[in-house]
Design a protein around this motif. Structure first.
Motif, PDB file in Angstrom:
ATOM      1  N   UNK A 135       0.842  -1.196   0.000  1.00 34.99           N
ATOM      2  CA  UNK A 135       0.000   0.000   0.000  1.00 34.99           C
ATOM      3  C   UNK A 135       0.879   1.249   0.000  1.00 34.99           C
ATOM      4  N   UNK A 136       1.996   1.174   0.718  1.00 36.06           N
ATOM      5  CA  UNK A 136       2.882   2.343   0.821  1.00 36.06           C
ATOM      6  C   UNK A 136       3.382   2.768  -0.564  1.00 36.06           C
ATOM      7  N   UNK A 137       3.815   1.801  -1.369  1.00 39.27           N
ATOM      8  CA  UNK A 137       4.344   2.205  -2.684  1.00 39.27           C
ATOM      9  C   UNK A 137       3.206   2.632  -3.618  1.00 39.27           C
ATOM     10  N   UNK A 138       2.057   1.987  -3.494  1.00 39.05           N
ATOM     11  CA  UNK A 138       0.878   2.384  -4.275  1.00 39.05           C
ATOM     12  C   UNK A 138       0.469   3.823  -3.924  1.00 39.05           C
ATOM     13  N   UNK A 139       0.408   4.107  -2.642  1.00 41.39           N
ATOM     14  CA  UNK A 139       0.015   5.451  -2.180  1.00 41.39           C
ATOM     15  C   UNK A 139       0.997   6.500  -2.709  1.00 41.39           C
ATOM     16  N   UNK A 140       2.265   6.156  -2.635  1.00 38.85           N
ATOM     17  CA  UNK A 140       3.310   7.068  -3.137  1.00 38.85           C
ATOM     18  C   UNK A 140       3.049   7.412  -4.606  1.00 38.85           C
ATOM     19  N   UNK A 141       2.746   6.379  -5.408  1.00 35.61           N
ATOM     20  CA  UNK A 141       2.494   6.591  -6.848  1.00 35.61           C
ATOM     21  C   UNK A 141       1.232   7.419  -7.062  1.00 35.61           C
ATOM     22  N   UNK A 142       0.191   7.081  -6.318  1.00 35.43           N
ATOM     23  CA  UNK A 142      -1.093   7.776  -6.514  1.00 35.43           C
ATOM     24  C   UNK A 142      -1.008   9.234  -6.080  1.00 35.43           C
ATOM     25  N   UNK A 143      -0.271   9.483  -5.010  1.00 34.38           N
ATOM     26  CA  UNK A 143      -0.155  10.863  -4.520  1.00 34.38           C
ATOM     27  C   UNK A 143       0.654  11.743  -5.469  1.00 34.38           C
ATOM     28  N   UNK A 144       1.430  11.092  -6.343  1.00 28.74           N
ATOM     29  CA  UNK A 144       2.232  11.860  -7.307  1.00 28.74           C
ATOM     30  C   UNK A 144       1.395  12.308  -8.509  1.00 28.74           C
ATOM     31  N   UNK A 154      -5.640  18.441  -3.527  1.00 30.08           N
ATOM     32  CA  UNK A 154      -5.132  18.831  -2.204  1.00 30.08           C
ATOM     33  C   UNK A 154      -4.957  20.338  -2.115  1.00 30.08           C
ATOM     34  N   UNK A 155      -4.408  20.915  -3.179  1.00 31.34           N
ATOM     35  CA  UNK A 155      -4.193  22.371  -3.185  1.00 31.34           C
ATOM     36  C   UNK A 155      -5.532  23.097  -3.115  1.00 31.34           C
ATOM     37  N   UNK A 156      -6.498  22.652  -3.938  1.00 30.14           N
ATOM     38  CA  UNK A 156      -7.799  23.344  -3.961  1.00 30.14           C
ATOM     39  C   UNK A 156      -8.548  23.194  -2.638  1.00 30.14           C
ATOM     40  N   UNK A 157      -8.323  22.065  -1.938  1.00 29.87           N
ATOM     41  CA  UNK A 157      -9.032  21.863  -0.664  1.00 29.87           C
ATOM     42  C   UNK A 157      -8.197  22.361   0.529  1.00 29.87           C
ATOM     43  N   UNK A 158      -6.998  22.875   0.229  1.00 33.07           N
ATOM     44  CA  UNK A 158      -6.154  23.419   1.301  1.00 33.07           C
ATOM     45  C   UNK A 158      -5.576  22.345   2.217  1.00 33.07           C
ATOM     46  N   UNK A 159      -5.327  21.148   1.652  1.00 27.68           N
ATOM     47  CA  UNK A 159      -4.811  20.033   2.460  1.00 27.68           C
ATOM     48  C   UNK A 159      -3.310  19.890   2.259  1.00 27.68           C
ATOM     49  N   UNK A 160      -2.595  19.750   3.369  1.00 30.50           N
ATOM     50  CA  UNK A 160      -1.129  19.675   3.259  1.00 30.50           C
ATOM     51  C   UNK A 160      -0.559  18.483   4.021  1.00 30.50           C
ATOM     52  N   UNK A 161      -1.448  17.718   4.670  1.00 31.81           N
ATOM     53  CA  UNK A 161      -0.898  16.741   5.628  1.00 31.81           C
ATOM     54  C   UNK A 161      -0.803  15.302   5.130  1.00 31.81           C
ATOM     55  N   UNK A 162      -0.913  15.062   3.855  1.00 34.72           N
ATOM     56  CA  UNK A 162      -0.759  13.677   3.383  1.00 34.72           C
ATOM     57  C   UNK A 162      -0.275  13.712   1.938  1.00 34.72           C
ATOM     58  N   UNK A 163       0.871  14.391   1.753  1.00 34.48           N
ATOM     59  CA  UNK A 163       1.409  14.443   0.391  1.00 34.48           C
ATOM     60  C   UNK A 163       2.803  13.855   0.387  1.00 34.48           C
ATOM     61  N   UNK A 164       3.306  13.569  -0.803  1.00 31.60           N
ATOM     62  CA  UNK A 164       4.659  13.027  -0.907  1.00 31.60           C
ATOM     63  C   UNK A 164       5.666  14.096  -0.516  1.00 31.60           C
ATOM     64  N   UNK A 165       6.781  13.679   0.129  1.00 34.42           N
ATOM     65  CA  UNK A 165       7.786  14.689   0.502  1.00 34.42           C
ATOM     66  C   UNK A 165       8.393  15.343  -0.733  1.00 34.42           C
TER      67      UNK A 165
END
Ligand SMILES: N[C@@H](CCC(=O)N[C@@H](CS)C(=O)NCC(=O)O)C(=O)O
Length: 213
Positions: free
Chosen positions: A185-194, A202-213
């Motif tokens: 799941x970790x590598x899948x999430x990494x790919x999807x978040x990219x 995330x930008x439009x909803x003002x979310x910053x707490x679950x993005x790739x470094x």
């Protein structure tokens, strides 16, 4: 075709918001402040009698339920190929996955977050314990599915199931065992978040707490 999405940042509306961006559709977005109870305002209840987000106005007609909205959008915009076509080999696994996520994982998430609100606060701990067990079983199942290094839940192509699943994975970020602690799941999430559309939602909803470094 016109679309207006009523959403709250990071809520069940996020997958729909993400899909609208992913498909590059023109739409309006209206913020519903669920922390201040805007979902219970009379005007909103006329659109969504459950008093929940999301609601999507489709050509002026209100519809709810995140999974249904994803499937509806996929049907209305087949060129985006976010759902396997009727009769395609992947159609049954897609239906199965959408119903599993909407019917098993999403209600368990609701129980985790709303145990003391939807039910008796005195029984909330027991409800949460069961919800946690169900949620972690779901992560086990999806982790096993992704162990063959497939890029997406259904194999080689992105689908609505990925958008729904990743939104739900995000919700686990502050749980005792977040989805990111399962290796596949970790590598899948990494790919999807990219994905640019995920970064954009995330930008439009003002979310910053679950993005790739
Ligand atoms: N099954 C619904 C669940 C919607 C839902 O529970 N939304 C939450 C936010 S994640 C909500 O509106 N909460 C406000 C409330 O229940 O008062 C869906 O998938 O659309």
């Amino acid at each position: 075709m016109s679309y207006t999405l009523f959403y709250a940042p990071g809520a069940a509306s996020m997958a729909v918001h993400w899909m609208l961006i992913e498909m590059d559709l023109v739409f309006n977005a209206r913020l519903i402040d669920i922390d201040r109870g805007a979902q219970k305002a009379e005007e909103y209840l006329r659109l969504n009698p459950a008093g929940r987000v999301p609601t999507l106005l489709v050509d002026g007609v209100p519809h709810g339920e995140s999974a249904a909205l994803l499937m509806l959008l996929a049907e209305r915009h087949p060129q985006a190929a976010l759902a396997p076509a009727v009769g395609a080999r992947e159609r049954a696994p897609w239906l199965e996955m959408m119903v599993y996520l909407a019917n098993t994982l999403l209600p368990a998430m609701r129980d985790w977050f709303y145990a003391g609100v939807d039910g008796d606060p005195q029984g909330a701990d027991a409800v949460q314990a069961l919800a946690r067990r169900r949620i972690e079983k779901a992560w086990d199942r999806l982790n096993t599915l992704l162990a063959d290094d497939r890029p997406y839940l259904l194999g080689g192509a992105l689908s609505t199931a990925d958008l729904l699943a990743v939104m739900l994975m995000r919700w686990s970020r502050n749980m005792p065992r977040p989805a990111t602690t399962w290796p596949h799941l970790a590598s899948y999430i990494q790919r999807m978040r990219a994905r640019p559309a995920f970064v954009e939602v995330n930008a439009r909803e003002g979310l910053t707490d679950w993005s790739n470094p």
